[in-house]
Design an enzyme around this catalytic site. Structure first.
Site, mmCIF file in Angstrom:
data_model
loop_
_atom_site.group_PDB
_atom_site.id
_atom_site.type_symbol
_atom_site.label_atom_id
_atom_site.label_comp_id
_atom_site.label_asym_id
_atom_site.label_seq_id
_atom_site.Cartn_x
_atom_site.Cartn_y
_atom_site.Cartn_z
ATOM 1 N N ASP A 68 0.908 -1.207 0.157
ATOM 2 C CA ASP A 68 0.104 -0.380 0.033
ATOM 3 C C ASP A 68 0.452 1.212 0.174
ATOM 4 O O ASP A 68 0.230 2.587 0.145
ATOM 5 C CB ASP A 68 -0.971 0.308 0.982
ATOM 6 N N SER A 69 1.957 1.425 -0.113
ATOM 7 C CA SER A 69 3.631 2.143 -0.257
ATOM 8 C C SER A 69 2.936 2.670 -1.330
ATOM 9 O O SER A 69 3.495 3.760 -1.835
ATOM 10 C CB SER A 69 4.643 2.144 -0.209
ATOM 11 N N ASP A 107 -0.757 -6.329 -0.153
ATOM 12 C CA ASP A 107 -1.277 -5.260 1.587
ATOM 13 C C ASP A 107 -2.719 -6.099 1.153
ATOM 14 O O ASP A 107 -3.413 -5.232 0.374
ATOM 15 C CB ASP A 107 -0.545 -4.213 1.870
ATOM 16 N N LYS A 137 -0.341 -9.506 3.024
ATOM 17 C CA LYS A 137 0.009 -8.671 4.295
ATOM 18 C C LYS A 137 -0.521 -7.788 5.006
ATOM 19 O O LYS A 137 -1.879 -6.984 4.885
ATOM 20 C CB LYS A 137 1.288 -8.308 3.811
ATOM 21 N N GLU A 139 -0.924 -5.132 8.923
ATOM 22 C CA GLU A 139 0.327 -5.104 10.029
ATOM 23 C C GLU A 139 -0.665 -5.468 10.596
ATOM 24 O O GLU A 139 -2.073 -5.623 11.590
ATOM 25 C CB GLU A 139 -0.083 -3.399 9.664
ATOM 26 N N GLU A 206 10.178 -3.958 10.407
ATOM 27 C CA GLU A 206 9.690 -2.278 10.071
ATOM 28 C C GLU A 206 10.807 -1.261 11.246
ATOM 29 O O GLU A 206 9.635 -0.894 12.657
ATOM 30 C CB GLU A 206 8.480 -1.225 9.822
#
Length: 289
Positions: A68-69, A107, A137, A139, A206
């Site tokens: 999602d970057s 993501d 993925k 978070e 991270e």
């Protein structure tokens, strides 16, 4: 079995390295687990389109992350928060179409899994069914463990992401290093063990102190993927536009730039514009008669 007998087929994943060993199929979670066992380090890059994904696939990068970057480096957002599921499905499908060998991880964007494990399952299924990714993925450590459990039980491979979690940028007040101090370090270790227990096949660390990332890597059976986690994680990931020098301005401390594509592309555009202004392009060889 004597010494001349070839190993059974089910053991082939553990005998072939990620770089050059897997050539006729996609890299899988079994390949990554085997790499951890033999101490082979591997790289991951982000990708958001078929063209660049194909370049990285041909270069032998074993895992590509449709992050999602994309919100920051392709869609013009200030953070990853505005990225939608529809956008992630579109970008992920393009990356899958552009590759043959790399494992594609996508993501789950902000708001697509935090409500409930059922919501996480619904949107993970979209990425697998509509885009064709091999894993998702998400978070969060302990707070995301139940969602990870449900996804894994349903057959969805999950890469976890702890430490600095960019989707929580507003709660964190920016992008500070995580895990400093005893209490924060203990929480990071608990998060890492929670996602492993829940069934995640790997975990991104991270922006955490290198010593803590090394400790987590030593204690976990699953591969760790560092981004600002120092040199001792099992793998490393970078945003490709940072790695290749496309990002304008200052890049994070943990980024090493391996090219200056922003300058190369800018020079090419200026040269093209100059040729058009002067009439040098198109020349006879670029014209039909």
């Amino acid at each position: 079995m004597n010494a001349s007998t070839p190993p059974p087929a089910q053991n082939q994943a553990s005998t072939a390295t990620l770089y050059g060993g897997v050539t006729n199929r996609r890299v899988t979670v079994r390949d990554l687990a085997a790499a951890k066992q033999r101490g082979e380090r591997w790289s991951m890059l982000t990708a958001y389109d078929a063209l660049t994904a194909g370049v990285f696939d041909e270069a032998g990068i074993p895992v590509l992350l449709v992050g999602d970057s994309a919100g920051n480096c392709h869609l013009g957002y200030e953070t990853t928060v505005p990225v939608t599921m529809d956008q992630m499905v579109m970008l992920s499908a393009a990356v899958v179409r552009g590759t043959k060998r790399a494992m594609i991880v996508a993501d789950l964007p902000f708001g697509s899994y935090q409500e409930s494990p059922a919501q996480a399952m619904h949107n993970a299924a979209r990425l697998m069914k509509e885009a064709g990714v091999g894993a998702v993925k998400l978070e969060g450590g302990e707070r995301s463990a139940r969602s990870i459990e449900l996804l894994v039980e349903a057959g969805v491979p999950v890469m976890a992401h702890i430490g600095l979690t960019p989707q929580s940028v507003h709660a964190l007040g920016g992008y500070p290093v995580q895990g400093r101090g005893d209490e924060a370090a203990h929480q990071l270790l608990r998060d890492a063990k929670a996602v492993q227990q829940a069934g995640a096949f790997s975990v991104v660390l991270e922006a955490v102190p290198a010593e803590l990332a090394a400790q987590v890597t030593e204690q976990l059976a699953i591969p760790t993927v560092g981004i600002g986690g120092g040199p001792d994680t099992d793998a490393q990931v970078l945003v490709w536009t940072d790695m290749a020098g496309m990002t304008a301005g200052r890049v994070p401390k943990f980024v090493k730039q391996y090219a200056d594509l922003r300058t190369v592309l800018g020079d090419a555009a200026r040269a093209y514009a100059q040729d058009v202004r002067t009439g040098a392009f198109p020349a006879a060889e670029h014209s039909f008669h």
